[in-house]
Design a protein around this motif. Sequence first.
Motif: not given
Length: 211
Positions: A63-71, A79-87
């Motif tokens: 959950k992001c809540g009021n976290h600073r703006r990001h994607l 062959a790997d599928l991953l996720r990353s938080t970029v601000y």
Amino acid sequence: MTKILTTQNAQITTAAVEVKTLTISGKQVTLSVFRQLREEPLLTEDVTLNGVPWGYVNYHPDKCGNHRRHLHVVWQRGADLLRSTVYAPEVAKFQSVWAKLFIEAAIAEGLTKRSAESFGISKIQIWPHWATHPHLAEFSYGGVSFQAAIREDFADAYDNNYVSPYVKEKAVAITGPHGDAGSIAALKLPVAEYLAVWDALTALPHLFIAV
């Protein structure tokens, strides 16, 4: 003349909307599957990409809540599928060795809270970071927020508005006899690179996943 809206001159048009879904083997990814993607950094320290970004998802397991703006970017490495938080640039707190070198060089040149703008810095804060012992410096330059661990001598010089000859010598060891904070910022601080990557990521498809 302003037109008056009536039933005779009003009409409804339907825009074509393309919805892109994230699928694996032809099946739409669900929240439970998305949670299983490993979170790993997409950006390197010099703001190159560790893989190929597919798009971003408006969901985060914690959950992001009021976290600073990001994607939340879904990306591929091999062959790997991953996720990353970029601000977003203005709240990135991006860590780079060049951010450390720049801010220490600036302190040695007389950076204070009142002189920050003359160094191109719009915001700055330095405080002790007891977990790692060095002090942390947070500052904004060119619209990008950076964070760097700096040495205690430099933090003390900033707090006391006094740069000792010893600190100046250490700064010369960083920049060389003909270098300065301005040249580090212009040549090495990855401001343009971060802004460009953020623009590219925000232009990626918004991927929808099943609830």
